[in-house]
Write an enzyme that holds these catalytic residues in place. Structure first.
Site, PDB file in Angstrom:
ATOM      1  N   ALA A  48      20.276  -5.796  -7.756  1.00 52.98           N
ATOM      2  CA  ALA A  48      20.293  -4.837  -6.654  1.00 52.98           C
ATOM      3  C   ALA A  48      19.784  -3.472  -7.104  1.00 52.98           C
ATOM      4  CB  ALA A  48      21.715  -4.705  -6.107  1.00 52.98           C
ATOM      5  N   HIS A  57       0.851  -1.187   0.000  1.00 53.75           N
ATOM      6  CA  HIS A  57       0.000   0.000   0.000  1.00 53.75           C
ATOM      7  C   HIS A  57       0.887   1.237   0.000  1.00 53.75           C
ATOM      8  CE1 HIS A  57       1.136   0.531   4.178  1.00 53.75           C
ATOM      9  NE2 HIS A  57       0.499   1.701   4.187  1.00 53.75           N
TER      10      HIS A  57
END
Length: 236
Positions: free
Chosen positions: A120, A71
């Site tokens: 990464a 969220h």
């Protein structure tokens, strides 16, 4: 539990270890499979507002700085302009045998396929297919997992040599055999493994497959002495 573990438990609580954090998330309602590991769990952040929207499969490796979000509060800007509260929620599913590189952010409404490596620093949203390497912001596939496998095979000697030479130049000493716990396929047979190398073979639960590879492997050097003398021959 030893003294160090007790202190970590006091200081870090639910993030004292990978096992502690995973157990906490499961109790909250997230699904986390077996063989999954969180490296540096104190530096990993998993959104707990809607934990049942998180599904992490088996043998998934999350590294330092990884964040998983289901969220956000960007609706606050819209609320200020227009008035209504407009919720934001999206599921995150990571399938089996996935590696997520350091400082990656995984946003809601993301599905990462099995046998996948996320580079990464990536920002991941949407669908990442099975059997690939994906990197970037936004994160996108750059090569198949088989292409990456072949590349890693081809680079083993070069990287092991660089490791050995750097160690020797820095310390003035011959590097110990155990330093090459990720490169021993270059010089070890299946019947020559010590406990350190055996432990590496047991990772992710497919020891027999690794052993079979090692048994059929045409190693580059007959033993460690030949390997180290070869790579250091021009460095002394």
């Amino acid at each position: 539990m030893n003294v160090k573990s007790k202190l970590l438990k006091i200081v870090l609580g639910k993030k004292a270890s990978s096992e502690d954090y995973i157990d906490h998330l499961r109790k909250k309602g997230a699904y986390v499979g077996t063989g999954t590991h969180f490296y540096s769990p104190a530096q990993i952040s998993i959104d707990e507002q809607y934990p049942w929207l998180i599904e992490i499969g088996n043998n998934v490796q999350l590294t330092a700085g990884v964040r998983i979000l289901t969220h956000d509060y960007s609706w606050a800007v819209l609320k200020k302009i227009y008035g209504p509260v407009l919720g934001s929620a999206g599921k995150v599913k990571i399938e089996d045998n996935v590696f997520v590189g350091s400082n990656t952010v995984i946003l809601g409404e993301t599905h990462i396929g099995k046998n996948t490596i996320i580079g990464a620093g990536s920002v991941v949203k949407g669908k990442i297919p099975d059997n690939c390497v994906a990197v970037g912001n936004p994160c996108r596939p750059v090569e198949s997992i088989h292409e990456y496998y072949k590349k890693r095979l081809d680079r083993q000697f070069k990287e092991a040599k660089e490791l050995a030479v750097s160690y020797y130049q820095h310390t003035g000493s011959i590097p110990p055999e155990e330093l090459f716990f990720e490169f021993f396929f270059l010089f070890k047979g299946s019947d020559e493994l010590n406990s350190i190398f055996t432990k590496q073979m047991q990772l992710v639960g497919n020891y027999q497959q690794s052993k079979k590879f090692l048994m059929n492997n045409k190693r580059m050097f007959k033993d460690y002495n030949e390997f180290i003398s070869t790579v250091l021959s021009n460095s002394k």
